[in-house]
Design a protein around this motif. Structure first.
Motif, short mmCIF file in Angstrom:
data_model
loop_
_atom_site.label_atom_id
_atom_site.label_comp_id
_atom_site.label_asym_id
_atom_site.label_seq_id
_atom_site.Cartn_x
_atom_site.Cartn_y
_atom_site.Cartn_z
N PHE A 4 0.86 -1.18 0.00
CA PHE A 4 0.00 0.00 0.00
C PHE A 4 0.89 1.23 0.00
CE2 PHE A 4 -2.02 3.53 2.16
CZ PHE A 4 -3.28 3.58 1.57
N ARG A 5 0.53 2.22 -0.80
CA ARG A 5 1.30 3.46 -0.85
C ARG A 5 0.35 4.64 -0.73
NH1 ARG A 5 3.00 7.31 -4.66
NH2 ARG A 5 5.00 8.23 -4.11
N ASP A 36 -0.64 -6.54 9.65
CA ASP A 36 0.73 -6.81 10.07
C ASP A 36 1.69 -6.59 8.91
OD1 ASP A 36 0.35 -7.98 12.84
OD2 ASP A 36 -1.02 -9.22 11.64
N GLY A 37 2.83 -6.00 9.23
CA GLY A 37 3.82 -5.77 8.19
C GLY A 37 4.84 -4.72 8.61
N ILE A 38 5.40 -4.09 7.60
CA ILE A 38 6.42 -3.06 7.80
C ILE A 38 5.92 -1.77 7.17
CG2 ILE A 38 8.78 -2.33 7.23
CD1 ILE A 38 8.75 -4.57 9.22
N LEU A 39 6.12 -0.69 7.88
CA LEU A 39 5.73 0.64 7.44
C LEU A 39 6.99 1.45 7.17
CD1 LEU A 39 3.77 3.19 7.38
CD2 LEU A 39 4.14 3.28 9.85
N LEU A 40 7.06 2.08 6.02
CA LEU A 40 8.17 2.96 5.67
C LEU A 40 7.62 4.37 5.51
CD1 LEU A 40 11.15 3.40 4.67
CD2 LEU A 40 10.21 3.12 2.36
N VAL A 41 8.25 5.33 6.18
CA VAL A 41 7.90 6.75 6.07
C VAL A 41 9.12 7.45 5.48
CG1 VAL A 41 7.14 8.81 7.30
CG2 VAL A 41 6.40 6.55 8.09
N TYR A 42 8.92 8.18 4.38
CA TYR A 42 10.04 8.75 3.64
C TYR A 42 9.70 10.17 3.18
CZ TYR A 42 13.22 9.43 -0.34
OH TYR A 42 14.14 9.94 -1.22
N VAL A 43 10.66 11.07 3.30
CA VAL A 43 10.51 12.42 2.75
C VAL A 43 11.56 12.63 1.66
CG1 VAL A 43 11.90 13.51 4.59
CG2 VAL A 43 10.31 14.90 3.26
N GLY A 101 12.19 6.41 7.96
CA GLY A 101 12.13 5.55 9.14
C GLY A 101 11.23 4.38 8.83
N SER A 102 11.52 3.23 9.39
CA SER A 102 10.65 2.07 9.20
C SER A 102 10.19 1.58 10.56
CB SER A 102 11.37 0.95 8.43
OG SER A 102 12.56 0.59 9.07
N PHE A 103 8.94 1.10 10.58
CA PHE A 103 8.28 0.75 11.83
C PHE A 103 7.45 -0.51 11.63
CE2 PHE A 103 8.68 5.29 11.21
CZ PHE A 103 9.38 5.68 12.33
N PRO A 104 7.40 -1.38 12.63
CA PRO A 104 6.55 -2.56 12.52
C PRO A 104 5.08 -2.20 12.67
CG PRO A 104 7.97 -2.66 14.49
CD PRO A 104 8.20 -1.36 13.84
N LEU A 105 4.26 -2.94 11.94
CA LEU A 105 2.80 -2.86 12.08
C LEU A 105 2.33 -4.17 12.70
CD1 LEU A 105 1.46 -1.51 8.66
CD2 LEU A 105 1.50 -0.33 10.85
N ARG A 128 8.91 25.48 3.28
CA ARG A 128 8.78 24.51 2.19
C ARG A 128 7.43 23.81 2.29
NH1 ARG A 128 13.79 22.75 -0.19
NH2 ARG A 128 12.33 21.70 -1.55
N SER A 129 7.03 23.23 1.21
CA SER A 129 5.89 22.32 1.19
C SER A 129 6.48 20.94 0.90
CB SER A 129 4.89 22.73 0.10
OG SER A 129 3.77 21.90 0.14
N ARG A 130 6.40 20.06 1.88
CA ARG A 130 7.01 18.72 1.77
C ARG A 130 5.94 17.67 1.51
NH1 ARG A 130 12.63 19.18 1.47
NH2 ARG A 130 13.32 20.75 2.95
N VAL A 131 6.29 16.70 0.69
CA VAL A 131 5.46 15.52 0.49
C VAL A 131 6.08 14.39 1.29
CG1 VAL A 131 4.66 13.81 -1.19
CG2 VAL A 131 4.71 16.24 -1.80
N VAL A 132 5.27 13.73 2.09
CA VAL A 132 5.72 12.58 2.87
C VAL A 132 5.10 11.34 2.24
CG1 VAL A 132 5.76 11.46 5.13
CG2 VAL A 132 5.90 13.97 4.95
N LEU A 133 5.95 10.38 1.86
CA LEU A 133 5.50 9.13 1.27
C LEU A 133 5.44 8.06 2.35
CD1 LEU A 133 7.78 9.22 -1.89
CD2 LEU A 133 5.45 10.05 -1.68
N VAL A 134 4.37 7.29 2.32
CA VAL A 134 4.18 6.20 3.28
C VAL A 134 3.91 4.94 2.47
CG1 VAL A 134 2.74 5.33 5.16
CG2 VAL A 134 3.25 7.78 5.01
N GLN A 135 4.71 3.93 2.72
CA GLN A 135 4.53 2.67 2.01
C GLN A 135 4.51 1.54 3.04
OE1 GLN A 135 6.11 2.70 -1.85
NE2 GLN A 135 6.59 0.53 -1.87
#
Length: 139
Positions: A4-5, A36-43, A101-105, A128-135
């Motif tokens: 999921f993104r 359950d899974g892994i969450l990645l948060v990226y800027v 950063g990555s985090f467990p779900l 700035r206007s930042r976009v944060v991506l979550v996968q």
């Protein structure tokens, strides 16, 4: 495996602006329906960072002071000599902290400590206007 993104936008004031993005990340986790899974948060970008902190006024001040000690704004940076944009310190600070950063779900929840929040730090020297991506990867 399911992937999921999602993404969201954050407007910042720059200059080491620290923003708690945990609520927006949790909204995307809920929207994903993942358990359950892994969450990645990226800027994306070389002058912003993702990390965790106890998001309270004292630690926010401490973090900004620590960043100033680590990579002071008002010293010579060769980047500034080349580009004349005054944000050499911003690039160095972001490199030390990292853009993700990555985090467990587990059971549909992000596993964070009791006093731990996911934060975006905009280290650039201007708003700035930042976009944060979550996968998310998992079930």
């Amino acid at each position: 495996m399911v992937v999921f993104r999602g993404e969201f936008k954050v407007d910042t004031s720059g200059n080491s602006d620290i923003i708690d993005i945990t609520p927006q990340v949790r909204e995307l986790v809920a929207l994903s329906g993942m358990s359950d899974g892994i969450l990645l948060v990226y800027v994306p970008g070389s002058t912003a960072a993702i990390t965790t902190i106890e998001f309270e006024p004292g630690l926010i001040r401490d973090m900004k002071a620590a960043l100033e000690r680590l990579a002071p704004e008002n010293i010579t940076y060769y980047h500034n000599e080349r580009w004349h944009d005054g944000n050499g310190h911003s690039h160095i600070r972001a490199s030390f902290l990292g853009q993700s950063g990555s985090f467990p779900l587990t059971d549909g929840s992000i596993l964070l400590g009791t006093w731990q929040q996911i934060i975006l730090i905009d280290l650039d020297n201007r708003p700035r206007s930042r976009v944060v991506l979550v996968q998310m990867y998992g079930e």
